[in-house]
Design a protein around this motif. Structure first.
Motif, PDB file in Angstrom:
ATOM      1  N   ASP A 179       0.827  -1.203   0.000  1.00 30.04           N
ATOM      2  CA  ASP A 179       0.000   0.000   0.000  1.00 30.04           C
ATOM      3  C   ASP A 179       0.866   1.259   0.000  1.00 30.04           C
ATOM      4  OD1 ASP A 179      -2.840   1.145   0.418  1.00 30.04           O
ATOM      5  OD2 ASP A 179      -1.631   2.164   1.929  1.00 30.04           O
ATOM      6  N   LEU A 180       0.589   2.158  -0.939  1.00 31.33           N
ATOM      7  CA  LEU A 180       1.432   3.327  -1.161  1.00 31.33           C
ATOM      8  C   LEU A 180       1.511   4.235   0.060  1.00 31.33           C
ATOM      9  CD1 LEU A 180       3.028   5.186  -3.102  1.00 31.33           C
ATOM     10  CD2 LEU A 180       0.837   6.143  -3.827  1.00 31.33           C
ATOM     11  N   TRP A 181       0.359   4.718   0.522  1.00 34.25           N
ATOM     12  CA  TRP A 181       0.381   5.701   1.607  1.00 34.25           C
ATOM     13  C   TRP A 181       0.647   5.060   2.964  1.00 34.25           C
ATOM     14  CZ3 TRP A 181       1.442  10.379   0.521  1.00 34.25           C
ATOM     15  CH2 TRP A 181       1.105  10.886  -0.743  1.00 34.25           C
ATOM     16  N   ALA A 182       0.353   3.785   3.081  1.00 30.37           N
ATOM     17  CA  ALA A 182       0.752   3.096   4.313  1.00 30.37           C
ATOM     18  C   ALA A 182       2.268   3.069   4.427  1.00 30.37           C
ATOM     19  CB  ALA A 182       0.192   1.676   4.326  1.00 30.37           C
ATOM     20  N   ALA A 183       2.943   2.831   3.296  1.00 34.01           N
ATOM     21  CA  ALA A 183       4.406   2.816   3.297  1.00 34.01           C
ATOM     22  C   ALA A 183       4.954   4.206   3.610  1.00 34.01           C
ATOM     23  CB  ALA A 183       4.929   2.338   1.939  1.00 34.01           C
ATOM     24  N   VAL A 184       4.395   5.243   2.970  1.00 33.15           N
ATOM     25  CA  VAL A 184       4.867   6.614   3.199  1.00 33.15           C
ATOM     26  C   VAL A 184       4.696   7.006   4.662  1.00 33.15           C
ATOM     27  CG1 VAL A 184       4.407   9.037   2.683  1.00 33.15           C
ATOM     28  CG2 VAL A 184       4.500   7.373   0.829  1.00 33.15           C
ATOM     29  N   LEU A 185       3.507   6.781   5.204  1.00 27.11           N
ATOM     30  CA  LEU A 185       3.228   7.176   6.588  1.00 27.11           C
ATOM     31  C   LEU A 185       4.058   6.373   7.582  1.00 27.11           C
ATOM     32  CD1 LEU A 185      -0.652   7.616   6.402  1.00 27.11           C
ATOM     33  CD2 LEU A 185       1.048   9.421   6.703  1.00 27.11           C
ATOM     34  N   THR A 186       4.182   5.069   7.336  1.00 28.40           N
ATOM     35  CA  THR A 186       4.950   4.227   8.254  1.00 28.40           C
ATOM     36  C   THR A 186       6.393   4.693   8.331  1.00 28.40           C
ATOM     37  OG1 THR A 186       3.536   2.319   7.812  1.00 28.40           O
ATOM     38  CG2 THR A 186       5.706   1.886   8.754  1.00 28.40           C
ATOM     39  N   MET A 187       7.012   4.854   7.175  1.00 30.27           N
ATOM     40  CA  MET A 187       8.410   5.249   7.158  1.00 30.27           C
ATOM     41  C   MET A 187       8.614   6.633   7.734  1.00 30.27           C
ATOM     42  SD  MET A 187      11.063   6.947   5.582  1.00 30.27           S
ATOM     43  CE  MET A 187      10.651   7.329   3.906  1.00 30.27           C
ATOM     44  N   GLY A 188       7.766   7.585   7.336  1.00 26.77           N
ATOM     45  CA  GLY A 188       7.913   8.949   7.838  1.00 26.77           C
ATOM     46  C   GLY A 188       7.765   9.048   9.340  1.00 26.77           C
ATOM     47  N   LEU A 189       6.762   8.365   9.889  1.00 22.24           N
ATOM     48  CA  LEU A 189       6.534   8.436  11.333  1.00 22.24           C
ATOM     49  C   LEU A 189       7.607   7.698  12.121  1.00 22.24           C
ATOM     50  CD1 LEU A 189       2.641   8.049  11.461  1.00 22.24           C
ATOM     51  CD2 LEU A 189       3.993  10.120  11.868  1.00 22.24           C
ATOM     52  N   VAL A 190       8.032   6.527  11.621  1.00 19.61           N
ATOM     53  CA  VAL A 190       9.087   5.783  12.317  1.00 19.61           C
ATOM     54  C   VAL A 190      10.368   6.620  12.378  1.00 19.61           C
ATOM     55  CG1 VAL A 190      10.640   3.809  12.148  1.00 19.61           C
ATOM     56  CG2 VAL A 190       8.185   3.487  11.875  1.00 19.61           C
ATOM     57  N   CYS A 191      10.736   7.208  11.246  1.00 15.56           N
ATOM     58  CA  CYS A 191      11.957   8.025  11.222  1.00 15.56           C
ATOM     59  C   CYS A 191      11.834   9.222  12.150  1.00 15.56           C
ATOM     60  CB  CYS A 191      12.231   8.511   9.806  1.00 15.56           C
ATOM     61  SG  CYS A 191      12.749   7.231   8.676  1.00 15.56           S
ATOM     62  N   ALA A 192      10.695   9.908  12.081  1.00 15.04           N
ATOM     63  CA  ALA A 192      10.504  11.098  12.915  1.00 15.04           C
ATOM     64  C   ALA A 192      10.560  10.730  14.399  1.00 15.04           C
ATOM     65  CB  ALA A 192       9.173  11.766  12.577  1.00 15.04           C
ATOM     66  N   LEU A 193       9.964   9.601  14.757  1.00 17.22           N
ATOM     67  CA  LEU A 193       9.913   9.222  16.168  1.00 17.22           C
ATOM     68  C   LEU A 193      11.292   8.849  16.708  1.00 17.22           C
ATOM     69  CD1 LEU A 193       6.556   7.232  16.345  1.00 17.22           C
ATOM     70  CD2 LEU A 193       7.099   9.377  17.508  1.00 17.22           C
ATOM     71  N   TYR A 194      12.029   7.970  15.986  1.00 15.51           N
ATOM     72  CA  TYR A 194      13.303   7.552  16.566  1.00 15.51           C
ATOM     73  C   TYR A 194      14.340   8.669  16.494  1.00 15.51           C
ATOM     74  CZ  TYR A 194      15.655   6.009  12.123  1.00 15.51           C
ATOM     75  OH  TYR A 194      16.249   5.908  10.895  1.00 15.51           O
ATOM     76  N   THR A 195      14.193   9.602  15.533  1.00 18.29           N
ATOM     77  CA  THR A 195      15.085  10.759  15.507  1.00 18.29           C
ATOM     78  C   THR A 195      14.790  11.687  16.670  1.00 18.29           C
ATOM     79  OG1 THR A 195      15.215  10.629  13.097  1.00 18.29           O
ATOM     80  CG2 THR A 195      15.921  12.682  14.114  1.00 18.29           C
ATOM     81  N   THR A 196      13.493  11.932  16.916  1.00 19.76           N
ATOM     82  CA  THR A 196      13.092  12.825  18.004  1.00 19.76           C
ATOM     83  C   THR A 196      13.453  12.240  19.359  1.00 19.76           C
ATOM     84  OG1 THR A 196      11.251  13.636  16.649  1.00 19.76           O
ATOM     85  CG2 THR A 196      11.147  14.075  19.015  1.00 19.76           C
ATOM     86  N   LEU A 197      13.274  10.931  19.527  1.00 19.56           N
ATOM     87  CA  LEU A 197      13.532  10.309  20.820  1.00 19.56           C
ATOM     88  C   LEU A 197      15.018  10.135  21.106  1.00 19.56           C
ATOM     89  CD1 LEU A 197      10.796   7.517  20.748  1.00 19.56           C
ATOM     90  CD2 LEU A 197      10.778   9.593  22.143  1.00 19.56           C
ATOM     91  N   GLY A 198      15.756   9.648  20.123  1.00 21.35           N
ATOM     92  CA  GLY A 198      17.136   9.246  20.381  1.00 21.35           C
ATOM     93  C   GLY A 198      18.212  10.183  19.899  1.00 21.35           C
ATOM     94  N   GLY A 199      17.838  11.238  19.124  1.00 21.15           N
ATOM     95  CA  GLY A 199      18.838  12.178  18.658  1.00 21.15           C
ATOM     96  C   GLY A 199      19.803  11.573  17.654  1.00 21.15           C
ATOM     97  N   LEU A 200      20.937  12.249  17.467  1.00 21.64           N
ATOM     98  CA  LEU A 200      21.897  11.824  16.448  1.00 21.64           C
ATOM     99  C   LEU A 200      22.496  10.463  16.762  1.00 21.64           C
ATOM    100  CD1 LEU A 200      23.395  12.544  13.846  1.00 21.64           C
ATOM    101  CD2 LEU A 200      25.171  13.606  15.246  1.00 21.64           C
ATOM    102  N   LYS A 201      22.672  10.143  18.043  1.00 23.25           N
ATOM    103  CA  LYS A 201      23.249   8.842  18.387  1.00 23.25           C
ATOM    104  C   LYS A 201      22.349   7.706  17.904  1.00 23.25           C
ATOM    105  CE  LYS A 201      25.677   8.607  22.088  1.00 23.25           C
ATOM    106  NZ  LYS A 201      26.170   8.534  23.488  1.00 23.25           N
TER     107      LYS A 201
END
Length: 630
Positions: free
Chosen positions: A154-176
């Motif tokens: 599914d196109l938008w499921a893939a877009v949303l999943t990837m975008g949210l996962v990246c945003a969350l682990y970047t916001t939570l864990g920072g550059l490390k």
């Protein structure tokens, strides 16, 4: 060609582990409570994880889809791109990294303020934000479109999943978290590629058979020494034009500079740059071998009518899904491999997108917010950095939606990413290598470089479309099929193209400049225009230049000249130009505190009376030269 349950399980496991890394670093150590820890990993990273993260940020998924598609269509000539990696990484290691690291910057664009003034810094920052925001939307949408077309994902499921996962682990864990996730995803990428090569080679009949079939169909290329820059790929274009592309990516791009600065020492940062070299050669070789295996396989197992109409990057996915059918879990492993790269497939963007979120938060915080709110507390600055990282994630999703409605204009959008890198490289080189360059020259040069980049890139695209809407595009352009797929070209902008066009003259020939010369052409434009404007408006005086911001390239190249001639080449800049081989300046730490780090930009950086140089806000506004020896 759909996924089985085990494929979904492997795919989901990769996403879950990426999230787990972010949660781990959010709950361990300093828990990302300071700007230093969130944006620079507390300057504690070793050379190997930094090297793998550097590799994942801009290179990995191009090798997964783009390079095999290139080899499949045009043969092994692209393999000579590996010749540019040596210079393309040695120069950053010995020129850019020492300057950035010894200045103890957080944002690469802080350098532009130390060398020129705040206006140049803001111009560079805004240009970078513009580049990355457009790039992120395309990175999310276009790869998802390919995966949807080939696997039914599914196109938008893939877009949303990837975008949210990246945003969350970047916001939570920072550059490390970003760096260690890149390490994990890079390993997944290698495993996925090796699996495809081994299985594909066995089905063709061995590597000898692969090479025999490729040679019989003229896919094994020799060295083309044609110096014509309008030829799409020649040895000189790949080996030397590619150097400037590498410098734009590994020398001055904030996503990479931020990784260098996260190293625990300057030596570790330089070693990480060295370690990228063999990794890139491996990635390039795997991509080329995979392309040859795909070609040999398709010669013995002809494509269906529908597959033959697919774009080259889709053909890579068709090939992979075909050879891995009947092997439970391996299709899921390869899709996880794509999700673990940086550019060319749906969550292949994960490492690059997370890098982009973090680097965009950094430049926004350090270049646009802190200078106007110097009294911002550390806890407030850290929280704001996290909010910025997550906000850029949402902006990325919005850009992905806009990208879905842009149709063929997406080609121009992707071109912007590649075209902006050259002018940014040019303005940094202007500052580091030419002490006489002033801030007006830097601003006018950057504007001229961007104008030239858009003229050649977008103008060539429009010209070709108007001249022959159904004809093959120019040799420096990327052709995208009606379904709008763009994944082959995201990193270098214009990675694939069709066969060479007929002979051209005049402006049309100018538009046919090989895409690998774009960075060289645009950065040279910035330097030439910047120097002309600087000389016309009055060169910057040597005593007004902070010597730590200069790399004495002319002095090093002309070291055998008499002292009086070398003194003229130094343009009157202080003695710290003479020695770039020592350790960090002893007095630097005490001067750098305004960005909340022990070593940030000088307190109260302000312009001189002439608008140049580096002065204290709490003193008489005249230029101060730091006579610090490295």
């Amino acid at each position: 060609m759909g996924f089985a349950a085990v494929d979904y399980a492997i795919f989901g496991l990769v996403l879950a582990l990426s999230m787990a890394i972010g949660l781990y670093y959010a709950l361990s150590g300093g828990r990302q409570r300071t700007v230093r820890e969130f944006l620079l990993a507390d300057r504690s990273m070793g050379c190997l994880p930094v090297a793998l993260s550097l590799l994942a940020t801009f290179q990995s998924a191009v090798a997964i889809l783009g390079v095999p598609a290139e080899i499949y269509r045009f043969g092994t000539e692209y393999w000579f791109l590996g010749c540019c990696y040596l210079l393309g990484l040695l120069i950053p290691a010995h020129v850019f990294i020492p300057i950035f690291y010894r200045l103890q910057l957080t944002s690469a664009y802080e350098y532009l303020e130390l060398r020129f003034n705040k206006t140049v810094r803001v111009c560079g920052t805004v240009t970078f934000i513009f580049q990355m925001v457009i790039y992120m939307g395309v990175v999310l949408y276009a790869p998802a479109l390919t995966l949807n077309a080939v696997t039914g994902f599914d196109l938008w499921a893939a877009v949303l999943t990837m975008g949210l996962v990246c945003a969350l682990y970047t916001t939570l864990g920072g550059l490390k978290a970003v760096i260690w996730t890149d390490v994990f995803q890079t390993l997944v990428m290698f495993v996925g590629q090796l699996t495809v090569i081994v299985v594909g080679t066995q089905k063709v009949g061995g590597m000898g058979r692969v090479w025999q079939v490729a040679a019989a169909h003229d896919r094994i290329s020799g060295i083309d020494l044609n110096p014509d820059p309008y030829e799409r790929h020649t040895f000189w274009t790949l080996a030397f034009g590619g150097v400037f592309m590498m410098l734009a990516l590994y020398g001055v791009n904030q996503a990479q500079v931020q990784r260098y600065l996260s190293s625990r020492s300057e030596r570790e940062a330089v070693l990480s740059c060295y370690a990228v070299f063999p990794c890139q050669q491996i990635v390039l070789s795997l991509g080329c071998i995979m392309g040859l295996v795909m070609f040999a396989y398709n010669q013995e197992h002809p494509l269906t009518a529908a597959q033959s109409l697919a774009s080259p990057d889709q053909m890579v996915l068709y090939f992979v899904m075909d050879i891995l059918q009947g092997l439970p879990g391996l299709p899921g492993l390869f899709v996880a491999c794509l999700f673990s790269g940086s550019l060319s497939c749906v969550v292949s963007a994960s490492s690059t997108i997370s890098s982009a979120f973090n680097s965009l938060a950094t430049v926004t915080m350090e270049d646009l917010i802190r200078p106007h709110f110097p009294s911002l507390r550390e806890s407030q600055a850290t929280l704001l950095s996290k909010v910025l990282a997550f906000s850029y994630g949402l902006v990325c999703l919005g850009m992905a939606y806009i990208s879905s409605m842009m149709g063929s204009v997406l080609q121009a959008a992707i071109s912007i990413f590649g075209m902006v890198g050259g002018p940014l490289l040019g303005v940094f080189c202007l500052g580091m290598f030419f002490p006489c360059a002033n801030s007006l020259g830097a601003i006018v040069g950057l504007a001229a470089g961007l104008a030239m980049a858009f003229w050649v890139g977008i103008g060539g695209f429009v010209f070709n479309m108007m001249a022959s809407p159904v004809a093959p595009p120019a040799s420096n352009s990327t052709h995208f099929p009606p379904n709008g797929n763009l994944t082959t070209a995201v990193m270098t902008t214009l990675l694939t193209s069709t066969t060479a066009p007929p002979s051209r003259t005049g402006l049309h020939k100018f538009y046919s400049l090989s895409y690998l010369w774009y960075s060289a052409h645009n950065s040279t434009t910035v330097i030439v225009v910047g120097l002309l404007v600087s000389f016309l408006t009055g060169p910057m005086r040597g005593e007004d230049v902070d010597p730590r911001t200069i790399y004495p390239v002319l002095l090093k190249l002309c070291h055998c000249l008499p002292r009086r001639y070398r003194a003229q080449l130094s343009c009157g800049v202080g003695s710290s130009m003479q020695d770039m081989s020592g350790t960090d300046p002893a007095g630097l730490a005490g001067q750098k505190t305004s960005n909340g780090l022990p070593n940030g930009p000088p307190v109260g950086v302000a312009s001189c009376e002439e608008g140049e140089g580096f002065a204290r806000a709490d003193a008489v506004p005249t230029c101060v030269v730091q006579e610090t020896s490295f």
